[in-house]
Each structure stands twice: as C-alpha cells, then as structure tokens.
Design a protein around this motif. Structure first.
Motif, short mmCIF file in Angstrom:
data_model
loop_
_atom_site.label_atom_id
_atom_site.label_comp_id
_atom_site.label_asym_id
_atom_site.label_seq_id
_atom_site.Cartn_x
_atom_site.Cartn_y
_atom_site.Cartn_z
N MET A 1 0.85 -1.19 0.00
CA MET A 1 0.00 0.00 0.00
C MET A 1 0.88 1.23 0.00
N HIS A 2 0.47 2.25 -0.75
CA HIS A 2 1.27 3.46 -0.86
C HIS A 2 1.05 4.34 0.36
N ALA A 3 2.06 5.07 0.73
CA ALA A 3 1.95 5.98 1.85
C ALA A 3 0.95 7.08 1.54
N THR A 4 0.35 7.66 2.60
CA THR A 4 -0.60 8.75 2.40
C THR A 4 0.07 9.89 1.65
N GLY A 5 -0.60 10.41 0.65
CA GLY A 5 -0.06 11.51 -0.14
C GLY A 5 0.73 11.05 -1.35
N ALA A 6 1.16 9.80 -1.36
CA ALA A 6 1.91 9.30 -2.52
C ALA A 6 0.93 8.64 -3.48
N ARG A 7 0.83 9.17 -4.68
CA ARG A 7 -0.12 8.67 -5.65
C ARG A 7 0.65 8.09 -6.84
N THR A 8 0.39 6.82 -7.15
CA THR A 8 1.04 6.19 -8.28
C THR A 8 0.41 6.72 -9.56
N PRO A 9 1.21 7.14 -10.54
CA PRO A 9 0.62 7.66 -11.78
C PRO A 9 -0.26 6.62 -12.47
N PHE A 10 -1.34 7.10 -13.04
CA PHE A 10 -2.24 6.27 -13.84
C PHE A 10 -2.06 6.72 -15.29
N THR A 11 -1.52 5.82 -16.12
CA THR A 11 -1.09 6.18 -17.47
C THR A 11 -2.14 5.77 -18.51
N VAL A 12 -2.56 6.73 -19.31
CA VAL A 12 -3.52 6.49 -20.39
C VAL A 12 -2.82 6.71 -21.72
N LEU A 13 -2.97 5.76 -22.63
CA LEU A 13 -2.38 5.87 -23.96
C LEU A 13 -3.50 5.88 -25.00
N LEU A 14 -3.56 6.93 -25.81
CA LEU A 14 -4.52 7.05 -26.90
C LEU A 14 -3.84 6.65 -28.20
N VAL A 15 -4.50 5.82 -29.00
CA VAL A 15 -3.86 5.25 -30.19
C VAL A 15 -4.74 5.45 -31.42
N CYS A 16 -4.12 5.90 -32.50
CA CYS A 16 -4.77 5.91 -33.82
C CYS A 16 -3.74 5.40 -34.84
N THR A 17 -3.88 5.78 -36.09
CA THR A 17 -2.96 5.26 -37.12
C THR A 17 -1.67 6.06 -37.18
N LEU A 82 5.46 1.09 -24.86
CA LEU A 82 4.41 2.06 -24.53
C LEU A 82 3.16 1.37 -24.03
N VAL A 83 2.79 0.27 -24.69
CA VAL A 83 1.59 -0.47 -24.27
C VAL A 83 1.81 -1.08 -22.89
N GLU A 84 2.98 -1.65 -22.68
CA GLU A 84 3.27 -2.28 -21.38
C GLU A 84 3.17 -1.27 -20.24
N GLN A 85 3.58 -0.04 -20.50
CA GLN A 85 3.61 0.98 -19.46
C GLN A 85 2.24 1.59 -19.18
N ALA A 86 1.27 1.36 -20.06
CA ALA A 86 -0.04 2.00 -19.94
C ALA A 86 -0.97 1.21 -19.02
N ASP A 87 -1.70 1.94 -18.19
CA ASP A 87 -2.75 1.33 -17.37
C ASP A 87 -4.05 1.19 -18.15
N LEU A 88 -4.27 2.09 -19.10
CA LEU A 88 -5.47 2.09 -19.93
C LEU A 88 -5.09 2.51 -21.33
N VAL A 89 -5.49 1.72 -22.32
CA VAL A 89 -5.24 2.05 -23.73
C VAL A 89 -6.58 2.25 -24.41
N LEU A 90 -6.75 3.41 -25.04
CA LEU A 90 -7.99 3.75 -25.74
C LEU A 90 -7.66 4.03 -27.20
N THR A 91 -8.36 3.35 -28.10
CA THR A 91 -8.01 3.40 -29.51
C THR A 91 -9.10 4.08 -30.34
N ALA A 92 -8.70 4.60 -31.48
CA ALA A 92 -9.65 5.26 -32.37
C ALA A 92 -10.55 4.27 -33.08
N GLU A 93 -10.05 3.07 -33.32
CA GLU A 93 -10.82 2.05 -34.04
C GLU A 93 -10.60 0.69 -33.38
N GLU A 94 -11.52 -0.22 -33.65
CA GLU A 94 -11.36 -1.59 -33.18
C GLU A 94 -10.10 -2.23 -33.76
#
Length: 196
Positions: A1-17, A82-94
């Motif tokens: 568990m992280h100490a109070t006040g320490a917030r682990t970054p949440f990484t979002v990666l947006l992907v298109c062509t 980049l994908v490995e480091q991302a917590d959430l990957v959101l893409t433009a297309e299926e």
C-alpha cells in the motif's frame, strides 16, 4: 500500500494510425478534462506514425492549444513498451485495439476502443468511482452485460481525407466520449479523502 499523499501515476495511452489527428485530439481533450487529476499521465501514439512530427496547427486550434504551447509535442510510433507501461489504452478504431493486444496480449482487459469505453462508462452512475483502475473494473463489468456493437460502430471517423469537413466531426465524437468516460470519476478532492 502506498503511503498517504503518494499517488502512483495512472497512465492512459490514446492510439490511432498516424498520431496526427485522432489520438492527439483525444490526448489534449482528455488531459484538459482531467486537469485536476495530477496523477493521470496522458499520451498518444500511432500504429503507423512517423516519429517526431509536430502537432498539426488545425488540431491545436480545435483543442484550444495556443500555438506557442504546442511546441514540445511530437508524434510517436506505437511500441510494445508504450503499451506495457499504460494502465489504460484507448483506440480510435477496433482495428487499432487488435494491434495493441497482438503487440502486448496482457493489455487485453485494459484496452478498449475509445467510443466503446465511453459508451460503457455512460452506463455508470456519475461520480461513482474513485480511480482509473476502479473505472476500468466497472467498465469491464458493464461490458459483460452489454451486447457488442456492430462492426465499425465504435470507430472514430478518420479525417485524413476531406480534413476540413471531417476533422470537426472527429473532434466532436472524441469530445463527447471524453465527457462520458470522465463523468463516473469522483471529484479529485473527494477521491483524495477516500484514499486517506
């Protein structure tokens, strides 16, 4: 568990062509929408991008980035790292989602088409989840109770041809999706209190 006040970054990666229009628009709009969440790190990449291209001036104008503030942004080609480091990957297309998952299979459960993720997030109560990870979990649960969309229904319009006409429509789709996916998140100060 992280100490109070320490917030682990949440990484979002947006992907298109090409990382020229759709994913940079999504990156900047999502960053602006979630500006109060300093722990969210938001970036973008393209499956066929040329490395190092500057932000298109039309994109900068659409997302409200002053020309002087766009100077540090550069396009990136999608990599497994980049994908490995991302917590959430959101893409433009299926199709982009499939590329991501083939590149890094462990990303399957946190990789979504942006419009699909937003559609599922819209089923959640407003201000009902406190973190990005909780949002992913809630969206995955919602997905198990939802009929899959028709092929192509969750693809964002590619503005590369007929740019003047299609880029505003593309940005409109993304803006609506960003609003929908952020609505279930509790305000940042409330989330901080929950973490104490």
């Amino acid at each position: 568990m992280h100490a109070t006040g320490a917030r682990t970054p949440f990484t979002v990666l947006l992907v298109c062509t090409a990382n020229r229009y759709r994913s940079p628009v999504a990156e900047h709009l999502l960053r602006a929408e979630l500006a109060a969440r300093a722990d969210w790190v938001i970036g973008s990449a393209g499956t066929q991008a040329r490395e190092g291209e500057e932000l298109d001036s039309r994109v900068a104008a659409l997302v409200g980035v002053p020309s002087g503030d766009a100077g540090s942004w550069r396009s990136r080609r999608l990599t497994a790292q980049l994908v490995e480091q991302a917590d959430l990957v959101l893409t433009a297309e299926e199709a982009h989602r499939q590329v991501v998952v083939q590149m890094w299979p462990r990303a399957l459960h946190h990789t979504f088409a942006l419009l699909s993720f937003a559609r599922l997030a819209a089923q959640l109560p407003n201000e009902s989840v406190a973190s990005g990870h909780a949002l992913i979990e809630a969206v995955n649960q919602a997905r198990t109770h939802t009929q899959p969309p028709q092929a192509g229904a969750d693809d964002i319009v590619d503005p590369v041809r007929h740019l003047r006409r299609k880029l505003p429509a593309c940005a409109g789709q993304i803006r609506g999706a960003v609003t929908a996916l952020s609505a279930p998140l509790v305000p940042m100060r409330v989330a901080a209190n929950h973490a104490r």
